[in-house]
Write a protein that holds these residues in place. Sequence first.
Motif, PDB file in Angstrom:
ATOM      1  N   ALA A 336      19.009 -11.190 -27.855  1.00 16.59           N
ATOM      2  CA  ALA A 336      18.892  -9.740 -27.821  1.00 16.59           C
ATOM      3  C   ALA A 336      17.969  -9.370 -26.652  1.00 16.59           C
ATOM      4  N   HIS A 337      18.027  -8.103 -26.258  1.00 23.65           N
ATOM      5  CA  HIS A 337      17.266  -7.662 -25.080  1.00 23.65           C
ATOM      6  C   HIS A 337      16.475  -6.406 -25.392  1.00 23.65           C
ATOM      7  N   CYS A 338      15.315  -6.295 -24.705  1.00 21.01           N
ATOM      8  CA  CYS A 338      14.537  -5.058 -24.725  1.00 21.01           C
ATOM      9  C   CYS A 338      13.994  -4.791 -23.326  1.00 21.01           C
ATOM     10  N   LYS A 339      13.648  -3.546 -23.096  1.00 19.09           N
ATOM     11  CA  LYS A 339      13.129  -3.149 -21.775  1.00 19.09           C
ATOM     12  C   LYS A 339      11.641  -2.834 -21.875  1.00 19.09           C
ATOM     13  N   VAL A 340      10.915  -3.274 -20.865  1.00 20.49           N
ATOM     14  CA  VAL A 340       9.472  -3.025 -20.777  1.00 20.49           C
ATOM     15  C   VAL A 340       9.189  -2.314 -19.444  1.00 20.49           C
ATOM     16  N   GLN A 341       8.500  -1.192 -19.512  1.00 24.42           N
ATOM     17  CA  GLN A 341       8.125  -0.449 -18.300  1.00 24.42           C
ATOM     18  C   GLN A 341       6.604  -0.312 -18.259  1.00 24.42           C
ATOM     19  N   VAL A 342       6.014  -0.793 -17.164  1.00 26.65           N
ATOM     20  CA  VAL A 342       4.564  -0.732 -16.976  1.00 26.65           C
ATOM     21  C   VAL A 342       4.270   0.298 -15.881  1.00 26.65           C
ATOM     22  N   GLU A 343       3.494   1.312 -16.243  1.00 29.15           N
ATOM     23  CA  GLU A 343       3.078   2.341 -15.283  1.00 29.15           C
ATOM     24  C   GLU A 343       1.654   2.002 -14.813  1.00 29.15           C
ATOM     25  N   VAL A 344       1.517   1.844 -13.509  1.00 27.15           N
ATOM     26  CA  VAL A 344       0.223   1.471 -12.924  1.00 27.15           C
ATOM     27  C   VAL A 344      -0.581   2.747 -12.661  1.00 27.15           C
ATOM     28  N   LEU A 345      -1.815   2.781 -13.171  1.00 31.70           N
ATOM     29  CA  LEU A 345      -2.694   3.928 -12.989  1.00 31.70           C
ATOM     30  C   LEU A 345      -3.592   3.692 -11.771  1.00 31.70           C
ATOM     31  N   ASP A 346      -3.760   4.757 -11.008  1.00 35.80           N
ATOM     32  CA  ASP A 346      -4.560   4.651  -9.780  1.00 35.80           C
ATOM     33  C   ASP A 346      -6.043   4.520 -10.108  1.00 35.80           C
ATOM     34  N   VAL A 347      -6.713   3.643  -9.399  1.00 34.74           N
ATOM     35  CA  VAL A 347      -8.151   3.440  -9.487  1.00 34.74           C
ATOM     36  C   VAL A 347      -8.694   3.513  -8.058  1.00 34.74           C
ATOM     37  N   ASN A 348      -9.875   4.081  -7.939  1.00 36.36           N
ATOM     38  CA  ASN A 348     -10.465   4.230  -6.596  1.00 36.36           C
ATOM     39  C   ASN A 348     -10.917   2.860  -6.083  1.00 36.36           C
ATOM     40  N   ASP A 349      -9.940   2.102  -5.588  1.00 32.91           N
ATOM     41  CA  ASP A 349     -10.231   0.760  -5.109  1.00 32.91           C
ATOM     42  C   ASP A 349     -10.001   0.605  -3.619  1.00 32.91           C
ATOM     43  N   ASN A 350      -9.716   1.701  -2.940  1.00 31.84           N
ATOM     44  CA  ASN A 350      -9.505   1.646  -1.499  1.00 31.84           C
ATOM     45  C   ASN A 350     -10.534   2.539  -0.799  1.00 31.84           C
ATOM     46  N   ALA A 351     -11.292   1.938   0.058  1.00 30.54           N
ATOM     47  CA  ALA A 351     -12.251   2.716   0.850  1.00 30.54           C
ATOM     48  C   ALA A 351     -11.507   3.460   1.951  1.00 30.54           C
ATOM     49  N   PRO A 352     -12.044   4.561   2.394  1.00 33.20           N
ATOM     50  CA  PRO A 352     -11.392   5.286   3.496  1.00 33.20           C
ATOM     51  C   PRO A 352     -11.278   4.400   4.736  1.00 33.20           C
ATOM     52  N   GLU A 353     -10.268   4.665   5.543  1.00 30.38           N
ATOM     53  CA  GLU A 353     -10.029   3.932   6.785  1.00 30.38           C
ATOM     54  C   GLU A 353     -10.192   4.892   7.962  1.00 30.38           C
ATOM     55  N   ILE A 354     -10.990   4.474   8.927  1.00 31.14           N
ATOM     56  CA  ILE A 354     -11.237   5.277  10.127  1.00 31.14           C
ATOM     57  C   ILE A 354     -10.457   4.667  11.286  1.00 31.14           C
ATOM     58  N   ALA A 355      -9.610   5.465  11.884  1.00 31.31           N
ATOM     59  CA  ALA A 355      -8.812   5.019  13.026  1.00 31.31           C
ATOM     60  C   ALA A 355      -9.206   5.845  14.245  1.00 31.31           C
ATOM     61  N   LEU A 356      -9.754   5.176  15.245  1.00 35.85           N
ATOM     62  CA  LEU A 356     -10.209   5.849  16.464  1.00 35.85           C
ATOM     63  C   LEU A 356      -9.016   6.084  17.378  1.00 35.85           C
ATOM     64  N   THR A 357      -8.785   7.352  17.713  1.00 30.66           N
ATOM     65  CA  THR A 357      -7.652   7.712  18.564  1.00 30.66           C
ATOM     66  C   THR A 357      -8.054   7.837  20.024  1.00 30.66           C
ATOM     67  N   SER A 358      -9.171   8.475  20.284  1.00 29.53           N
ATOM     68  CA  SER A 358      -9.606   8.694  21.660  1.00 29.53           C
ATOM     69  C   SER A 358     -11.124   8.605  21.705  1.00 29.53           C
ATOM     70  N   LEU A 359     -11.633   7.993  22.798  1.00 36.08           N
ATOM     71  CA  LEU A 359     -13.076   7.827  22.942  1.00 36.08           C
ATOM     72  C   LEU A 359     -13.452   7.923  24.408  1.00 36.08           C
ATOM     73  N   THR A 360     -14.436   8.757  24.681  1.00 34.82           N
ATOM     74  CA  THR A 360     -15.034   8.821  26.014  1.00 34.82           C
ATOM     75  C   THR A 360     -16.309   7.996  25.960  1.00 34.82           C
ATOM     76  N   ALA A 361     -16.250   6.797  26.544  1.00 34.44           N
ATOM     77  CA  ALA A 361     -17.362   5.856  26.406  1.00 34.44           C
ATOM     78  C   ALA A 361     -18.603   6.295  27.148  1.00 34.44           C
ATOM     79  N   SER A 362     -18.459   7.122  28.189  1.00 43.62           N
ATOM     80  CA  SER A 362     -19.612   7.537  28.974  1.00 43.62           C
ATOM     81  C   SER A 362     -19.485   9.017  29.300  1.00 43.62           C
TER      82      SER A 362
END
Length: 800
Positions: A336-362
């Motif tokens: 016989a068969h049954c179906k199981v559905q697992v819903e994943v709940l979000d947890v604050n496990d990702n730190a923000p990511e900073i992506a530098l687009t443009s920089l004037t070094a001097s």
Amino acid sequence: GWLFWRAMECGRRSVDRKRQVILFILLFCMCQIGAETLRYSLPEEMGRDSFVANIAEDLGVPLSQLAARKARVVSEGNEQVFRLNQNTGVLTAKESLDREDICPQSDTCTLFFKIFFENPLQLIRGEVEIRDVNDNSPVFPEKEMVLEILETTSPGSRFPLESAQDMDVGSNGLQNYSLGFNPHFSLAVGTGKDGVKYVELVLQRQLDREEQGELNLLLTAIDGGSPPRSGTAQIRIVVFDANDNIPVFEREFYEVRLAENSPPEQLVVRVAAADPDEGSNGKVRYTFTQTSERSRQLFQLNSATGEIRVAGNLDFEEAKTHKMVVKATDGGGLSAHCKVQVEVLDVNDNAPEIALTSLTASIPEDAPPRTVVALFSVRDRDSGDNSRTECSIDGDLPFSLTPTFDNYYELRTNAALDRESKAQYNITITAMDWGRTRLSTRESIFVQISDVNDNPPEFMQEIYAMSVTENNSPMLRIGRMNATDADAGKNARVKYALVRQEGKEQPDVSVSAETGDVYILRSLDYEKVRAFELAVRATDGGSPPLSTQALLRVVVRDENDNTPVVLHPPPDSSAAGELVPRWAQSDYLVAKVMAVDVYAGQNAWLSYELAKATEPGLFNVGLHSGEVSTARAVTERDAPRQRLVLLVRDRGQPPRSATATLAVALVDGFSEAHLRVSEEAPPADPDGPLTLYLIASLACVSALFLATAVATAVVKVRQVRRSEAESLPTFPATAPESSAGSLPRSYLYDICFAAGTVNSEFRFLRPLFPCFPAGLPPGPGEQQSSVCSHDAANLGEEGD
């Protein structure tokens, strides 16, 4: 005239309205360009640097503007997928794109990018849809599926089979199944609510284990590509004896919510199926079926207990739900068969990511406030409040953050910069999310402040005092002038130069342009120049250059390089002579040696000493006055002619000296006043005794004549002056010293005596005045008149 001006006014208004309309249209077009989204599509598996689009043509931007405005493309995420050629305006893919790697569980695959323009800053959004190509065949999880079917199973019974997996989507994905020809089974293909096709084996005719205990079928999965691809699997059917009860699950559908940070081995759910049969037919075993490979890696199923536990790291950002099918099989092969559905709940496990687009070094230190230094974006892969971020700068720095759009921030200056105070900044940007447990990321940006020539050179002193001894060697270094500049690089390179003054002769001084060393070009003479001042300018290498000045004062130090000059007696000793009576007692003043030194100070202090004398003990000389006097009374045994060599010495270092020769005649009477003293014996007459006899005769005749004339004159004078009873003056015991280096005039006399006059009978006649020329004494080789001239006739007339 009025109509003409009216027409001109209408024309001007018409032109102004046209300009306003054109300006409005241009502004509207620019806004549209800035707001529109470019959409393109690209088939997967294209080669490297494959063409995507011509951005310049699509935006209507001239190619020259792409480079001038520093156009660049930035993909979302950390990996840059596309490349923009500023020379051609062509957008290309940097690498070959595989839709299955980029979007493994999505029917549509879209890559987003942004095109940035500077001067002014402008953002163009774009997206590229990666079209699927039929490059993957359907694959069954297992190459062989085994079904155990009871021989009493009634026709029409369905047996779920493992579905094939096709990485392609749409028409290229899995479309149909086919079953090899057999008299017992057929296929039933259906589509679930989630759009996934499933396949079931349908029993068409009852099985007979005694007739055939095992059947082998070929199952083929076919996709919809052109040409189509397919995959196969073997179905082995084992016919069992009768088992009249099948397992029954408590629930046909299990739904569970689970946090994404759940640790391994955590219980997710326990499925349970019951079988009323006894023995092995009533023993149930649990297995996964129709479950994706990824779900099998994340969850593990206990075949005996039906417990499903966490086996891997769940990630809400990767998949929000997981669907599984659990099969319960008894010992008799019924399942016989049954179906199981697992819903994943979000947890604050990702730190923000900073992506530098443009920089004037001097940036220059004179950059105005609000100058853009860098442009960066912040992304948080969590959801809800966990994905909301805020940015800040650590420390009190002259920089600030300005939000722009789509989580982009600009780093700007907010105050004036000064490189001399701080030449570089290490700016730490902190991005923090709004989760319950707040996570943050730090990014350091290093900004160099370039120098601007805003500081003039500064001398260490306002006045530099240096000294040099006269008679120096040419190109003599006497010191250094040092100026510093707070700027950097060429702006701090200081060069030195003398400031030329119009109408004034430039001193013989040179200043090194590189080091500031001061050199005397030629030999200096203290007697000509004793000190001088001049200005020195220090100039930096900026543009425009800045400069400052300092005063250089050079003092010439005296050196004892000149010997004393003897004024009296003259250098020609034969022309100088002094008469001393033989009755002279001790300390009788004979003469005064006069000498001068062109120097001042210690070098001009003169001292006198007797270097050589015919009678060493007869005369002495005053150490500082130069007065020559008798050291004892003159006696008859003393030679009538005395020669004194006097040494005049200054007090310089080293001391210098000069000599003078003084001839002294010891006389009994002043008739011998014109007796010339010679320091050398007369040369021998080559004519022998005859010449000597002639000279002796002539001298006797002359002496006799002179004595007669003098006697006659003396007698006449005595007769005239006999009536005068004057007391005769006496010589002073000592003569005071004179600061001028000679006797005062009151003590210089012309003394004449007649022959035969007693020692005490003499008169003071006219004073003796030196007959020196103005200024310094004559140089070598020049003739100077005698200090005192004696006239024989006067002597005769004035004698007693």
